[in-house]
Design an enzyme around this catalytic site. Sequence first.
Site, short mmCIF file in Angstrom:
data_model
loop_
_atom_site.label_atom_id
_atom_site.label_comp_id
_atom_site.label_asym_id
_atom_site.label_seq_id
_atom_site.Cartn_x
_atom_site.Cartn_y
_atom_site.Cartn_z
N GLU A 170 0.82 -1.22 0.00
CA GLU A 170 0.00 0.00 0.00
C GLU A 170 0.85 1.27 0.00
O GLU A 170 0.78 2.08 0.94
CB GLU A 170 -0.97 0.00 1.18
CG GLU A 170 -1.95 -1.16 1.15
CD GLU A 170 -3.03 -1.07 2.22
OE1 GLU A 170 -2.97 -0.13 3.04
OE2 GLU A 170 -3.94 -1.91 2.21
N GLU A 368 -5.02 -8.88 0.78
CA GLU A 368 -5.70 -8.52 2.03
C GLU A 368 -7.19 -8.39 1.75
O GLU A 368 -7.59 -7.88 0.70
CB GLU A 368 -5.20 -7.19 2.61
CG GLU A 368 -3.83 -7.22 3.23
CD GLU A 368 -3.43 -5.88 3.83
OE1 GLU A 368 -4.33 -5.10 4.23
OE2 GLU A 368 -2.22 -5.60 3.88
#
Length: 472
Positions: A170, A368
């Site tokens: 991220e 995720e």
Amino acid sequence: MNIQPQFMRFPDEFWWGSAWSAEQAEGRGNTGKGRTQWDMSWDKYPHRFYQGINTDTTTDFFYRYRDDIELMKQTGHNSFRLSISWARLFPDGIGEVCQEAVEFYRAMLSEMNAKGIKPFANLYHFDMPEAMMQLGGWENRDVVAAYVHFCDTCFQEFGDLVFHWFTFNEPLGPVLGGYMEDFHYPNVIDFKRGVQVGFNTILASALAVKAFKRHPLQSKIGIILNLSPTYPRSENPRDKEAAEYADLFYNRSFLDPSVRGTFPPKLVATLHEHDLIPEFTEQDLNDIRENTVQILGLNYYEPRRVKARTSSFSHDAPFMPEWYFESYIMPGRKFNPHRGWEIYEQGIYDLCIDIRDNYGNIEAFISENSMGVANEERFIRDGQVHDDYRIGFIQNHLAYLHQAITDGCNIKGYHLWTFIDCWSWINAYKNRYGLIRLDLKTQQRTIKKSGEFYQALSQQNGFYFNGLYVDF
């Protein structure tokens, strides 16, 4: 999309597992780990940390990894994504590698392999060494060089033990938190500096890929991106244009250079218009173009819904992408009140189709996905958390993921966030995500009902889907 009840079998050798990071799970340990930006944040803003819990102990994985890896096996893991702490390997970010840290990671990775669990190693998860942050963090090219040296050391020291590598998790997060929304150190509001951070991060990823290619390894290297499919409020051209801008800033900005090696022209033109172009060289662009990722991790939690702006913005205010759009709350949405996120399972399908159609169907996996819930003690019966809501959440998303694979998407696995309840950035243990409950006072681990479900899911390589679970 109407998905019929059926047994949903996934491809052979599908990656069933979960993910977390060093800073959120390891604790400080005894290797002389250096301070990170989170220690700096704790020094400056201790009141921001939920219940005053910092990263000193977290889930104590450093000392408990052997028992925890056994719990991975008991909950059906055949793979697991961790991160390697830059500050543990190089306490000052650069210099001589810490041999005690090397020994710890080799022992831990070896234990995973011995238990039949493929280690996925991520090289940066929001945890910059303090000495590097004091130089300006990702704004400083010397920090980029130090990071690449750290990555190169990891390839050398652990390359024989790691199944797949990832340069960043991220990378949008530090830009959002550190330079736009004030929830990551250095807690400034300056989008132009944030753009420089974003560019240097993309360059650092490409240079890490370049370094990786020099090693004779069988593994692949990729990047993990948090991607939220962007939906306009309506088919009105203004709403659709607003969605295009949101998608450029929050999805394509990292996705395009990582996979295609180029930046979206409309995004570049918009940055030019507002004098936001970062500093770079032609060699930088060449390195980004020639060192794209080999595999892509997809973090999916929620959709992004936007509409055309209904009010003007002040030119005296700092520039933000929201000058081009407003958020839109869809009536009747499913909603997780604990985290504040919409639950929209079809988004995982739409994301995979986008990667299939627009990014060469690159090898990818869901890296995720899950929901955080507060006060899970409410659901303890006979000593176990009965988290049917988490099971339902997983099943719903897997139903759409199965359909994406059926429709030709090159998806190799599904990793849940997370394994054992772990520390979350500033929010600490407010919301719980794990397949295993952590008692903070005793560090006792207890498998939740979802952990038993996950074991069966992995053993059967699928599950019987009898309709969408709706009671969230």
